[in-house]
Design an enzyme around this catalytic site. Structure first.
Site, PDB file in Angstrom:
ATOM      1  CB  CYS A 162      -0.914   0.072   1.181  1.00 39.30           C
ATOM      2  SG  CYS A 162      -1.892  -1.538   1.453  1.00 39.30           S
ATOM      3  CG  HIS A 294      -2.207   4.349   5.001  1.00 28.21           C
ATOM      4  ND1 HIS A 294      -2.045   4.370   3.762  1.00 28.21           N
ATOM      5  CD2 HIS A 294      -2.524   3.080   5.680  1.00 28.21           C
ATOM      6  CE1 HIS A 294      -2.062   2.967   3.331  1.00 28.21           C
ATOM      7  NE2 HIS A 294      -2.254   2.225   4.519  1.00 28.21           N
ATOM      8  CD  GLU A 305      -2.497   7.840   9.115  1.00 31.44           C
ATOM      9  OE1 GLU A 305      -1.897   8.386   8.256  1.00 31.44           O
ATOM     10  OE2 GLU A 305      -3.394   6.922   8.964  1.00 31.44           O
ATOM     11  CE  LYS A 326      -5.925   4.076   1.970  1.00 29.59           C
ATOM     12  NZ  LYS A 326      -4.874   5.099   2.202  1.00 29.59           N
ATOM     13  CG  HIS A 331      -6.437   0.810   0.908  1.00 29.28           C
ATOM     14  ND1 HIS A 331      -5.440   1.013  -0.164  1.00 29.28           N
ATOM     15  CD2 HIS A 331      -6.177   0.399   1.959  1.00 29.28           C
ATOM     16  CE1 HIS A 331      -4.150   0.845   0.639  1.00 29.28           C
ATOM     17  NE2 HIS A 331      -4.648   0.485   1.771  1.00 29.28           N
ATOM     18  CG  PHE A 390      -0.472  -5.428   4.944  1.00 27.58           C
ATOM     19  CD1 PHE A 390      -0.901  -4.906   6.281  1.00 27.58           C
ATOM     20  CD2 PHE A 390      -1.643  -6.370   4.208  1.00 27.58           C
ATOM     21  CE1 PHE A 390      -2.303  -5.033   6.735  1.00 27.58           C
ATOM     22  CE2 PHE A 390      -2.809  -6.487   4.667  1.00 27.58           C
ATOM     23  CZ  PHE A 390      -2.957  -5.904   5.741  1.00 27.58           C
TER      24      PHE A 390
END
Length: 402
Positions: A162, A294, A305, A326, A331, A390
Site C-alpha cells: 500500500c 493513510h 496513525e 479512502k 483503498h 503491510f
C-alpha cells in the site's frame, strides 16, 4: 540539491475519470464506493468497493494495443496522458533521453491472472494468450508509458504493497533533486477488482461489508478500490524557464521499516517516517496545516496513525487537519498514495481540505481534527501525504505551496 515541482496531474479512479472530476467529488464529499459489478461477485462475502465506472479501454485503444494492456495499465496510460498534457512537456531530444518513469503497484495485472487461472483451471483450457506475461508483469504500465511518451531515462516499478506509489514518487523526486533527470513521470495504479483479487483480501478479515469510516468509533474495516494517479515531477528551474504552471513543490520525503510484524502497524515506524519527511524538507512541525492520512478504516491502522501524528507534532497535532479520502474512493492499494496526493495539491493550491466522509462517532483513540463529512476552506502552505503498508513499509511525502 535541485528543487522539484509538480507540473502535471492525471487520474482515473472511482470519483472521476480525470482530475477536475475527482477534485469536484472530493470537495463535495462524494462517495465512489458502491456495489461491485463483475463476474462471480455473487460468490464473494464482500460485495462493495470503489470500482471505476464509465471507463471503456476498448474504445480508447486499438485491438493490437488492448491485447497488451491489463486494466491497471489502461488506467495508467489514460492518467499519464492527462498529466503530460497538462504539464505541456514534449519529450524529445535530450529531455526524452534523460526523463523516465517510476510507478508503483502492488499486484500488477491481477485481472489477467484471474482470467487465465479461470481459463486453465476452471474451464480446462490448455493454452493461454501469448501476451499473458507482458500483460500481468508489474512493470507493464511503466513500460507502456515510457514507450508511448518517448521516455528513455530511468524507468522501473516499485512494489511495496500500500506504500508503492509513495515509494515510487520518492524515487522520482530523488532522481530530479540529484540532477539525474530533469523530469519524471511518476505515481501508481492498481486494479484488483475481480473475483480473485477481492477473494484474496477477504481472507484477511479486514474488509467492511457496508462502508469505509476512517477514524469513526464504529468503523469496521477497509474497502478496496481501483484506479491510477500519475504526475509529472520536474526540476524547478526547468519548469520556470518554460513558464510552466506549477501545482506545488515536493519538498522532501522519508521512508522507514517497522521491522516488527507483517500486518500490524507500528507507531514508532510511522512516526519515524513522518519526522524524517519534515527533517528532509527542513519543515518545522508547526508549519504543517494538512495531512492526508493513510486512514484505512481499520481499528489498528487508524489509532496507530493518530498516535504517531500526536507523537511527532505534540500540541500542534490538535491544530492540524487530517483526513482520509479512502472514505470516498476506497483503498487503491499500490495506487492509493498517488490518488491521495491530489487531495494535498487541492489543499495547497485551492485552499480546500477534502473531508473524511462516513464519520459517525468520535473515537478517543483518534481525537484529532479529521475534517468530518464536509470539506473545509483553509489556507495551507505545507501538507504531508502518509502511506503505511503491510510489511511495515512506510513512506511520507512533504509538499509546499508555490
Amino acid at each position: 540539491m535541485k528543487r522539484v515541482v509538480i507540473t502535471g496531474a492525471g487520474t482515473v479512479n472511482p470519483l472521476g475519470l480525470n482530475v477536475p472530476e475527482t477534485l469536484a467529488a472530493m470537495r463535495n464529499g462524494v462517495c465512489g464506493i458502491g456495489p461491485l459489478d463483475f463476474r462471480d461477485v455473487d460468490r464473494l462475502s464482500i460485495k462493495i468497493g470503489g470500482q471505476v465506472h464509465g471507463f471503456d479501454g476498448e474504445s480508447q485503444y486499438n485491438r493490437q494495443k488492448i491485447a497488451l494492456y491489463d486494466r491497471f495499465t489502461q488506467f495508467t496510460l489514460a492518467a499519464a496522458a492527462e498529466a503530460i498534457r497538462q504539464s505541456g512537456l514534449e519529450f524529445k531530444g535530450e529531455l526524452s533521453a534523460k526523463s523516465g518513469v517510476v510507478l508503483g503497484t502492488a499486484g500488477g495485472g491481477v485481472s489477467t491472472w484471474d482470467d487465465n487461472y479461470r481459463a486453465v483451471y476452471a474451464e480446462g483450457k490448455n493454452r493461454v494468450h501469448p501476451f499473458v506475461v507482458p500483460r500481468l508483469m508489474n512493470n507493464a504500465a511503466a513500460s507502456h508509458v515510457s514507450m508511448e511518451h518517448h521516455l528513455k531515462g530511468p524507468s522501473f516499478t516499485v512494489s511495496t504493497a500500500c506504500a508503492s506509489s509513495n515509494h515510487a514518487m520518492a524515487q522520482a523526486f530523488s532522481m530530479i533533486r540529484s540532477g539525474m533527470a530533469p523530469a519524471m513521470v511518476t505515481g501508481g495504479s492498481e486494479s484488483m477488482m475481480c473475483f480473485g483479487g477481492v477473494k484474496a483480501w477477504e481472507g484477511l478479515r479486514v474488509m467492511s461489508r457496508d462502508a469505509c469510516r476512517p477514524f469513526s468509533a464504529n468503523r469496521n474495516g477497509m474497502v478496496q478500490g481501483e484506479g491510477a494517479g500519475i504526475f509529472v515531477f520536474e526540476e524547478y528551474d526547468h519548469a520556470r524557464a518554460r513558464g510552466a504552471d506549477i501545482l506545488c513543490e515536493v519538498s522532501g520525503f522519508a521512508m522507514s521499516s517497522d521491522a516488527s510484524d507483517i500486518v500490524m502497524p507500528s507507531k514508532a515506524g510511522a512516526a519515524r517516517a513522518i519526522k524524517g519527511a519534515l527533517d528532509d524538507a527542513r519543515i518545522n512541525p508547526e508549519e504543517v496545516g494538512y495531512i492526508n492520512a493513510h486512514g484505512t478504516g481499520t481499528a489498528a491502522n487508524d489509532k496507530t496513525e493518530c498516535a504517531a501524528v500526536a507523537d511527532v507534532f505534540g500540541t500542534h497535532a490538535d491544530r492540524l487537519m487530517i483526513s482520509s479520502t479512502k472514505s470516498m474512493h476506497g483503498h487503491l492499494i499500490g495506487g492509493t498514495g498517488a490518488v491521495e496526493l491530489l487531495a494535498c495539491i487541492m489543499a495547497l493550491r485551492d485552499g480546500v481540505i477534502a473531508p473524511t466522509i462516513g464519520y459517525e462517532e468520535p473515537d478517543p483513540d483518534c481525537a484529532l481534527d479529521v475534517v468530518p463529512n464536509v470539506a473545509r476552506d483553509a489556507r495551507v502552505t505545507v501538507a504531508l501525504s502518509n502511506a503505511f503498508a503491510f510489511g511495515g513499509m512506510n513512506a511520507v511525502l512533504a509538499l509546499r505551496a508555490v
